[in-house]
Design a protein around this motif. Structure first.
Motif, short mmCIF file in Angstrom:
data_model
loop_
_atom_site.label_atom_id
_atom_site.label_comp_id
_atom_site.label_asym_id
_atom_site.label_seq_id
_atom_site.Cartn_x
_atom_site.Cartn_y
_atom_site.Cartn_z
N ARG A 10 24.32 -5.33 1.55
CA ARG A 10 23.21 -4.84 0.72
C ARG A 10 23.73 -4.41 -0.64
O ARG A 10 23.16 -4.77 -1.69
CB ARG A 10 22.52 -3.67 1.42
N TYR A 15 21.05 -4.44 -3.84
CA TYR A 15 19.78 -3.92 -3.33
C TYR A 15 19.91 -2.44 -3.00
O TYR A 15 20.91 -2.01 -2.43
CB TYR A 15 19.37 -4.64 -2.04
N LYS A 19 14.69 -1.34 -1.37
CA LYS A 19 14.42 -2.75 -1.67
C LYS A 19 14.63 -3.62 -0.42
O LYS A 19 13.78 -4.44 -0.08
CB LYS A 19 15.35 -3.22 -2.80
N LEU A 20 15.77 -3.44 0.27
CA LEU A 20 16.03 -4.24 1.46
C LEU A 20 15.01 -3.94 2.55
O LEU A 20 14.53 -4.85 3.23
CB LEU A 20 17.45 -4.02 1.98
N ASP A 22 11.93 -2.98 2.18
CA ASP A 22 10.68 -3.65 1.80
C ASP A 22 10.75 -5.15 2.06
O ASP A 22 9.82 -5.74 2.61
CB ASP A 22 10.36 -3.40 0.32
N LEU A 23 11.84 -5.79 1.65
CA LEU A 23 11.99 -7.23 1.85
C LEU A 23 11.97 -7.61 3.33
O LEU A 23 11.36 -8.59 3.73
CB LEU A 23 13.31 -7.72 1.23
N ALA A 24 12.66 -6.81 4.15
CA ALA A 24 12.79 -7.13 5.57
C ALA A 24 11.59 -6.65 6.39
O ALA A 24 11.46 -7.01 7.56
CB ALA A 24 14.08 -6.52 6.12
N LYS A 49 15.49 -10.44 10.37
CA LYS A 49 14.81 -10.17 9.09
C LYS A 49 15.80 -9.66 8.04
O LYS A 49 15.78 -10.09 6.90
CB LYS A 49 13.70 -9.13 9.29
N HIS A 53 17.50 -11.76 4.41
CA HIS A 53 17.46 -11.26 3.03
C HIS A 53 18.84 -10.91 2.48
O HIS A 53 19.00 -10.71 1.28
CB HIS A 53 16.49 -10.09 2.92
#
Length: 137
Positions: A10, A15, A19-20, A22-24, A49, A53
């Motif tokens: 990360r 990230y 951020k991670l 949210d993405l995952a 997930k 990312h």
């Protein structure tokens, strides 16, 4: 170990934990627990997930060595191209291929773990028939 690998990847990607998360699609607090090894048994679905990312795979997060990359031209003969074309023509997306690839990797990892348990004399009769497959549309 899982948490340390996630945190390292990360940070390399630049990230934030927010951020991670949210993405995952996982909560920031849950991701924080994983990174700090408070939660050391996340589901394969969550790991998939996160791995996606971070441009890695579940095996790497679990501590398995990555196998060497193979050049596409060495593997993809005309039969492979035909299979891929047919799958795309039938509506498979890149996300579908990734999910299928992760499922195959997960099954191989489970088989290896079962072999290790069998070799070590650990009873591994308890089996799960649950498979989670996420398909993008």
């Amino acid at each position: 170990m899982i948490g340390e690998r996630i945190k390292s990847l990360r940070e390399k990607k630049g990230y934030s934990i927010t951020k991670l998360a949210d993405l995952a699609g996982v909560s920031k607090s849950y991701l924080s627990y994983i990174e700090r090894n408070v939660q050391n048994n996340p589901s394969l679905q969550v790991l998939a997930k996160i791995a996606y990312h971070l441009d890695t795979n579940i095996e790497f997060l679990l501590g398995e060595d990555l196998s060497p990359k193979v050049w596409v031209d060495e593997v993809l003969d005309e039969e492979w191209h035909s299979i891929i074309r047919d799958a795309v023509d039938e509506g498979m997306s890149k996300g579908d291929f990734r999910a299928l690839k992760d499922l195959v990797r997960s099954n191989k990892w489970k088989e290896e773990q079962a072999k290790h348990k069998e070799f070590a004399g650990i009873d591994s009769r308890k089996k799960s028939n649950i498979i989670i497959l996420h398909i993008d549309h």
